[in-house]
Motif scaffolding. Structure first.
Motif, PDB file in Angstrom:
ATOM      1  N   ASN A  73       0.707  -0.965   0.045  1.00  0.00           N
ATOM      2  CA  ASN A  73      -0.129  -0.378   0.169  1.00  0.00           C
ATOM      3  C   ASN A  73       1.078   1.476   0.188  1.00  0.00           C
ATOM      4  N   VAL A  74       0.988   2.256  -1.067  1.00  0.00           N
ATOM      5  CA  VAL A  74       1.941   2.798  -1.453  1.00  0.00           C
ATOM      6  C   VAL A  74       1.312   4.482  -0.610  1.00  0.00           C
ATOM      7  N   ALA A  75       0.393   5.029  -0.092  1.00  0.00           N
ATOM      8  CA  ALA A  75      -0.643   5.512   0.204  1.00  0.00           C
ATOM      9  C   ALA A  75      -0.450   6.756  -0.881  1.00  0.00           C
ATOM     10  N   THR A  76      -0.977   6.678  -1.688  1.00  0.00           N
ATOM     11  CA  THR A  76      -0.700   8.086  -2.727  1.00  0.00           C
ATOM     12  C   THR A  76       0.804   8.296  -2.852  1.00  0.00           C
ATOM     13  N   ALA A  77       1.649   7.503  -2.616  1.00  0.00           N
ATOM     14  CA  ALA A  77       3.326   8.839  -2.673  1.00  0.00           C
ATOM     15  C   ALA A  77       3.794   8.203  -3.625  1.00  0.00           C
ATOM     16  N   GLU A  78       5.496   9.202  -4.533  1.00  0.00           N
ATOM     17  CA  GLU A  78       5.603   8.852  -5.510  1.00  0.00           C
ATOM     18  C   GLU A  78       6.120   7.430  -4.822  1.00  0.00           C
ATOM     19  N   PRO A  79       6.566   6.680  -6.341  1.00  0.00           N
ATOM     20  CA  PRO A  79       7.662   5.452  -5.867  1.00  0.00           C
ATOM     21  C   PRO A  79       9.273   6.176  -5.470  1.00  0.00           C
ATOM     22  N   PRO A  80      10.044   5.102  -4.401  1.00  0.00           N
ATOM     23  CA  PRO A  80      11.159   5.825  -4.589  1.00  0.00           C
ATOM     24  C   PRO A  80      11.967   5.021  -5.906  1.00  0.00           C
ATOM     25  N   ASP A  81      13.990   6.387  -5.920  1.00  0.00           N
ATOM     26  CA  ASP A  81      14.855   6.176  -6.701  1.00  0.00           C
ATOM     27  C   ASP A  81      15.163   4.325  -6.849  1.00  0.00           C
ATOM     28  N   ASP A  82      14.678   3.693  -5.776  1.00  0.00           N
ATOM     29  CA  ASP A  82      15.413   1.983  -6.535  1.00  0.00           C
ATOM     30  C   ASP A  82      15.131   1.777  -5.094  1.00  0.00           C
ATOM     31  N   ILE A  83      14.627   0.525  -6.453  1.00  0.00           N
ATOM     32  CA  ILE A  83      14.471  -0.734  -5.640  1.00  0.00           C
ATOM     33  C   ILE A  83      14.600  -1.587  -5.602  1.00  0.00           C
TER      34      ILE A  83
END
Length: 503
Positions: A73-83
């Motif tokens: 659940n990403v809670a409307t956040a933008e993704p991190p730089d590195d996954i």
């Protein structure tokens, strides 16, 4: 399927068990003579004897495929730089399939419309990360904030067929898609798999409603396949997402004390999903690994500290991954799916969360599985090949051959892909298949790709046959190289002596 065997001598070991027996099939114009000695049968078989499908099945080799699943659940956040660490790309046991389920992807009206036109930022990140590592997006489905994406290693693409997705809304009396479920089903080497990503009703007091919503989703979702019209008709079903089940009764101090000391087992008896499984037959059909990781909700963002706001919400294992094996008539659900043809065995290797990611108030949950199966199909539906040397100096020639009858159509196409391509739509150029009629099985069809569509510079490429009806790449060519064109040399785009050409 049967195999006729003429004048054969078989030596079959028989385990020393009262339950083990062997009976040759009786057929016309045949005779058998059987001798047993020290746990072995020696069988002399005359012309006309045939071996059953089951016997042939046992001679096939099992294949292990690694499945990496993620729910967040990403809670409307933008993704991190590195996954990369989230996908465990540096693991000693690399994955064959990635199935990623997200909830609460930002879905304002303007952004949602723009995401329908172009890929959303989360999909872009996963594609850009997995593409260079040899993975291709198979399909995706989105319903407002719910997103489900499937990736596969390139070698598996021709054996992922009959892809279909659907969704069910459960928010605001079933008219709003902020809650509900999205699913993808497909055939993987002939075995029917289904993945269902859900975001169910929130809050402590709605455990029963969450189960009702799950049952409603299962009842609502239909597929256009006679043998698997519903989710639970599939051989293996994975149910995952923000299921929103909470930890009941325990006070906040006891919860945090148990978590901080790593005594998660003290909380299991009050986990609502585990409690509901004890009385709901449907939930009992689903398996889940032990909850040996911290509850994944609710955290202060960009920290590993549970909620310090005025609400001080209790920690909970809201984010889960479960699976179900379709039961046979004789047994209940288990970790082995067996039908009258070939079995699938599911083993979970890892079930954990990654607390290092802090863009959301939820932590991502990872599940890795080993799927042990016997391949029901091992030949691509279409054989594709690049003929001769390719460069943008002249039209290129390719051929394709349908190797097995399938639902082909004249709107199928063959795409030219650069090695490391991200999805079936990531082609450099394409050409339609035979326009006037469907090609016959084993017919070699020759097509040309215009030189103006070919890249000027050298590179490694691959051809892929895309089936419109099956929504998948059902045939891939061996990799081949496109040479630098003369025009590229004349314009100074490459060194003068590349590929042995002189200016």
């Amino acid at each position: 399927m049967t195999a006729w065997i003429s004048h054969v001598v078989l030596s079959l070991k028989v385990w020393r068990s009262e339950k083990t027996s062997f009976s040759p099939l009786k057929t016309p114009q045949s005779f058998t003579h059987t001798t047993r000695a020290k746990g072995f049968y020696l069988i002399f078989i005359s012309k006309g004897w045939k071996m059953s499908t089951g016997a042939l099945r046992n001679r096939r080799r099992n294949h292990a495929c690694r499945l990496h699943m993620l729910t967040w659940n990403v809670a409307t956040a933008e993704p991190p730089d590195d996954i990369r660490s989230l996908l465990q790309l540096d693991s000693d046991s690399p994955a064959d399939l990635f199935v990623i389920g997200l909830q609460e992807v930002r879905a304002t009206p303007v952004k949602y419309v723009s995401d329908l036109i172009a890929e959303d930022s989360w999909s872009h990140l996963f594609m850009n990360t997995l593409g260079p590592n040899g993975f291709v997006k198979v399909t995706s489905v989105r319903m407002q904030g719910l997103l489900l994406i499937v990736f596969a290693r390139q070698v598996h693409l021709p054996f992922i067929r009959d892809i279909q997705s659907t969704y069910t809304r459960t928010g605001i009396f079933g008219y709003w898609g902020n809650k509900g479920g999205v699913s993808v089903r497909f055939s993987f080497y002939g075995h029917m798999l289904c993945f269902l990503n859900c975001h169910l009703a929130a809050h402590m007091n709605y455990a029963v409603q969450r189960v009702d919503e799950f049952e409603y989703i299962l009842d609502s979702q239909d597929f256009d396949f006679y043998n698997t019209p519903h989710v639970l008709d599939h051989k293996v079903v994975f149910w995952f997402g923000d299921l929103n089940f909470r930890i009941a009764d325990h006070g906040l101090h006891f919860l945090r004390s148990s978590i901080n000391s790593g005594r998660f087992n003290l909380l299991w008896s009050k986990d609502q999903l585990l409690m509901m499984k004890q009385k709901e037959p449907l939930l009992q059909q689903f398996e889940e690994g032990p909850l040996q990781f911290k509850p994944t909700y609710k955290f202060d963002r960009f920290s590993e500290t549970y909620d310090t706001s005025g609400k001080k919400r209790k920690p909970a294992w809201t984010d889960r991954i479960l699976w179900r094996i379709k039961p046979t008539d004789e047994e209940e659900c288990g970790s082995i799916a067996d039908d009258e043809e070939l079995p699938v065995k599911v083993t979970q290797d890892i079930y954990t969360c990654d607390p290092s990611y802090g863009v959301s108030d939820h932590k991502p949950v990872i599940g890795t599985f080993n799927l042990e199966l016997q391949k029901k199909v091992e030949t691509p539906l279409v054989c594709v090949s690049a003929e001769g040397q390719w460069s943008a100096d002249e039209d290129a020639v390719l051929t394709y051959t349908i190797q097995e009858k399938f639902d082909a159509c004249t709107s199928d196409w063959i795409g030219l892909y650069k090695i490391g391509f991200r999805s079936a739509l990531d082609y450099i150029a394409f050409v339609w298949v035979k326009e006037d009629a469907i090609a016959d099985v084993d017919e070699v069809v020759q097509l040309s790709m215009k030189r103006d569509d070919l890249p000027l510079l050298a590179g490694d490429y691959i051809l892929g046959y895309f089936s419109r009806n099956m929504q998948s790449l059902v045939g891939l060519s061996p990799p081949f190289q496109i040479m630098e064109s003369t025009l590229a040399l004349l314009e100074g785009l490459v060194p003068e002596n590349i590929n042995g050409l002189d200016k």
